[in-house]
Scaffold this motif. Structure first.
Motif, PDB file in Angstrom:
ATOM      1  N   GLY A   1       0.809  -1.205   0.000  1.00  0.00           N
ATOM      2  CA  GLY A   1       0.000   0.000   0.000  1.00  0.00           C
ATOM      3  C   GLY A   1       0.842   1.255   0.000  1.00  0.00           C
ATOM      4  O   GLY A   1       2.074   1.206  -0.083  1.00  0.00           O
TER       5      GLY A   1
ATOM      6  N   GLU B   1       0.446   8.291   2.974  1.00  0.00           N
ATOM      7  CA  GLU B   1       0.458   9.714   2.632  1.00  0.00           C
ATOM      8  C   GLU B   1       1.103  10.478   3.788  1.00  0.00           C
ATOM      9  O   GLU B   1       0.509  10.608   4.860  1.00  0.00           O
ATOM     10  CB  GLU B   1      -0.954  10.217   2.375  1.00  0.00           C
ATOM     11  CG  GLU B   1      -0.990  11.666   1.884  1.00  0.00           C
ATOM     12  CD  GLU B   1      -2.385  12.105   1.483  1.00  0.00           C
ATOM     13  OE1 GLU B   1      -2.764  11.845   0.333  1.00  0.00           O
ATOM     14  OE2 GLU B   1      -3.103  12.673   2.336  1.00  0.00           O
TER      15      GLU B   1
ATOM     16  N   SER C   1       0.553  15.033   5.596  1.00  0.00           N
ATOM     17  CA  SER C   1      -0.836  15.141   5.165  1.00  0.00           C
ATOM     18  C   SER C   1      -1.613  16.052   6.116  1.00  0.00           C
ATOM     19  O   SER C   1      -2.177  15.597   7.116  1.00  0.00           O
ATOM     20  CB  SER C   1      -1.466  13.746   5.143  1.00  0.00           C
ATOM     21  OG  SER C   1      -2.797  13.804   4.711  1.00  0.00           O
TER      22      SER C   1
ATOM     23  N   GLY D   1      -5.372  14.401   0.206  1.00  0.00           N
ATOM     24  CA  GLY D   1      -6.023  13.220  -0.343  1.00  0.00           C
ATOM     25  C   GLY D   1      -5.457  12.681  -1.632  1.00  0.00           C
ATOM     26  O   GLY D   1      -5.987  11.709  -2.182  1.00  0.00           O
TER      27      GLY D   1
ATOM     28  N   GLU E   1      -4.327   8.921  -1.401  1.00  0.00           N
ATOM     29  CA  GLU E   1      -5.457   7.998  -1.305  1.00  0.00           C
ATOM     30  C   GLU E   1      -6.140   7.841  -2.660  1.00  0.00           C
ATOM     31  O   GLU E   1      -6.510   6.731  -3.065  1.00  0.00           O
ATOM     32  CB  GLU E   1      -6.460   8.492  -0.265  1.00  0.00           C
ATOM     33  CG  GLU E   1      -7.609   7.536  -0.045  1.00  0.00           C
ATOM     34  CD  GLU E   1      -8.500   7.931   1.109  1.00  0.00           C
ATOM     35  OE1 GLU E   1      -9.365   7.113   1.492  1.00  0.00           O
ATOM     36  OE2 GLU E   1      -8.330   9.050   1.638  1.00  0.00           O
TER      37      GLU E   1
ATOM     38  N   ALA F   1      -3.956   5.738  -4.867  1.00  0.00           N
ATOM     39  CA  ALA F   1      -4.038   4.323  -4.490  1.00  0.00           C
ATOM     40  C   ALA F   1      -5.262   3.678  -5.119  1.00  0.00           C
ATOM     41  O   ALA F   1      -5.205   2.532  -5.591  1.00  0.00           O
ATOM     42  CB  ALA F   1      -4.086   4.188  -2.967  1.00  0.00           C
ATOM     43  N   GLY F   2      -6.367   4.409  -5.137  1.00  0.00           N
ATOM     44  CA  GLY F   2      -7.573   3.876  -5.762  1.00  0.00           C
ATOM     45  C   GLY F   2      -7.403   3.645  -7.241  1.00  0.00           C
ATOM     46  O   GLY F   2      -7.824   2.611  -7.785  1.00  0.00           O
TER      47      GLY F   2
ATOM     48  N   PHE G   1      -4.701   1.896   0.549  1.00  0.00           N
ATOM     49  CA  PHE G   1      -4.247   3.135   1.172  1.00  0.00           C
ATOM     50  C   PHE G   1      -4.050   2.839   2.643  1.00  0.00           C
ATOM     51  O   PHE G   1      -4.991   2.480   3.350  1.00  0.00           O
ATOM     52  CB  PHE G   1      -5.277   4.251   0.978  1.00  0.00           C
ATOM     53  CG  PHE G   1      -4.879   5.542   1.639  1.00  0.00           C
ATOM     54  CD1 PHE G   1      -3.789   6.257   1.174  1.00  0.00           C
ATOM     55  CD2 PHE G   1      -5.593   6.031   2.730  1.00  0.00           C
ATOM     56  CE1 PHE G   1      -3.401   7.453   1.783  1.00  0.00           C
ATOM     57  CE2 PHE G   1      -5.220   7.215   3.346  1.00  0.00           C
ATOM     58  CZ  PHE G   1      -4.132   7.927   2.870  1.00  0.00           C
TER      59      PHE G   1
ATOM     60  N   GLY H   1      -2.785   4.848   5.175  1.00  0.00           N
ATOM     61  CA  GLY H   1      -3.086   5.889   6.147  1.00  0.00           C
ATOM     62  C   GLY H   1      -2.264   7.143   5.936  1.00  0.00           C
ATOM     63  O   GLY H   1      -1.410   7.217   5.052  1.00  0.00           O
ATOM     64  N   ARG H   2      -2.572   8.142   6.785  1.00  0.00           N
ATOM     65  CA  ARG H   2      -1.940   9.456   6.686  1.00  0.00           C
ATOM     66  C   ARG H   2      -1.052   9.728   7.901  1.00  0.00           C
ATOM     67  O   ARG H   2      -1.374   9.338   9.013  1.00  0.00           O
ATOM     68  CB  ARG H   2      -3.002  10.555   6.603  1.00  0.00           C
ATOM     69  CG  ARG H   2      -3.866  10.507   5.362  1.00  0.00           C
ATOM     70  CD  ARG H   2      -4.888  11.655   5.384  1.00  0.00           C
ATOM     71  NE  ARG H   2      -5.618  11.696   4.136  1.00  0.00           N
ATOM     72  CZ  ARG H   2      -6.696  10.963   3.890  1.00  0.00           C
ATOM     73  NH1 ARG H   2      -7.166  10.130   4.824  1.00  0.00           N
ATOM     74  NH2 ARG H   2      -7.310  11.054   2.721  1.00  0.00           N
TER      75      ARG H   2
END
Length: 321
Positions: free
Chosen positions: A240, A243, A246, A263, A266, A269-270, A276, A278-279
């Motif tokens: 993954g 971020e 952030s 964002g 994230e 990643a999509g 994703f 995490g931040r």
């Protein structure tokens, strides 16, 4: 059992730390022959155990010589590569805190600072200790609950390394093939980009998986995509993307701003169909703690919890593999 055999067994029982490690022991014609399991012992500990066995047996039961064979069960070690396509995204800070968080979660963790041109882990982890070499293998330094090796420990501070690719790859090999003992997870803090060090790692040591660190801004994400593409092309699973930097909360008024955007990782990643993770916010505490060599993951509070959450998600992803 003869008297000599009884004395031999009694002498063995009196040797510190030998119990449970003696796989076989035989006494014949004044010669004691032993097979010792040294799984999980560092080189210094193996040498100490051998010395104690010899000292405990020579002279006992008429023993004139002691012959010792040492065996070791190979530990199936997870190599977790932490990469980014671009420098300046806080990858080393994330690597250090992630390694500590994994260790605090109960894993035996090592950290390799593979950024041979810009090693920063000794500063981030607050250690200037020089590693020793035993039997031509470097013994990692222990700090903050983890083991660590970095070229920054071996080269005088502030000195430039004018090395071509093969020399850098050779240095990486000495670090990864150090005496890591019973380390279960080896976190490898890679340099930015997709160059010689990354290629050497994936071709020779084949990481179990990779984690990508990026800031939310578009430029960093473009480069992060290249790093992901490298791992995919070499069949290294990407667990993954993290971020980093952030959002920034003003310490005076509490207002949150997004100097690097919001964002983006994230969303990327999509698009790339990877998790994703995490931040990590841009906070004064993380910056100050990192500069001071006191990683926030080694303490308590909100910042430590961020890295514990990341570590837990990575462990879950590794377990699914």
């Amino acid at each position: 059992m003869s008297q000599d055999d009884a004395e031999f067994r009694a002498a063995l029982a009196g040797i510190a730390d030998a119990e449970g490690r003696i796989q076989s022991a035989r006494l014949k014609d004044g010669i004691a022959s032993l097979v010792i399991d040294t799984t999980g012992l560092a080189a210094e500990a193996r040498a100490g155990l051998e010395q104690r066995i010899r000292a405990g047996l020579i002279g006992a039961a008429g023993i004139a010589d002691v012959r010792i064979a040492m065996t070791e069960e190979k530990v199936k070690r997870i190599i977790l590569a932490v990469g980014s396509g671009k420098g300046g995204v806080g990858k080393s800070t994330v690597s250090a805190n992630l390694a500590i968080a994994l260790a605090r979660g109960g894993r035996k963790v090592g950290l390799v600072d593979a950024d041979v041109y810009g090693p920063s882990q000794p500063r981030l982890l607050g250690t200037s200790e020089k590693p020793e070499s035993v039997d031509n293998r470097i013994v990692p330094v222990e700090t903050n609950g983890i083991r660590m090796l970095s070229l920054g420990q071996l080269v005088e501070g502030g000195k430039a390394l004018a090395w071509r690719g093969p020399m850098a790859a050779g240095a990486l090999g000495q670090l990864i093939e150090g005496d890591w003992g019973d380390t279960e997870i080896l976190v490898v803090d890679l340099p930015p980009g997709t160059g010689d060090i990354q290629l050497s790692l994936v071709q020779k040591w084949t990481p179990t998986a990779a984690v990508i660190v990026s800031t939310p801004q578009d430029l960093a994400l473009i480069d992060a995509t290249r790093a992901i593409d490298l791992f995919r092309k070499t069949n290294i699973p990407v667990l993954g993307i993290v971020e980093n930097m952030s959002g920034y909360a003003c310490p005076h008024c509490g207002e949150v701003s997004d100097p690097f955007g919001a964002g983006g990782a994230e969303a990327a990643a999509g698009v790339m169909d990877i998790p994703f993770l995490g931040r990590v916010p841009l906070t004064l505490n993380i910056r100050q703690s990192s500069d001071a060599g006191t990683p926030p993951a080694a303490g308590e509070g909100a910042d430590a919890e961020i890295f514990r959450t990341l570590a837990a998600r990575i462990v879950e992803a590794l377990n699914r593999m």
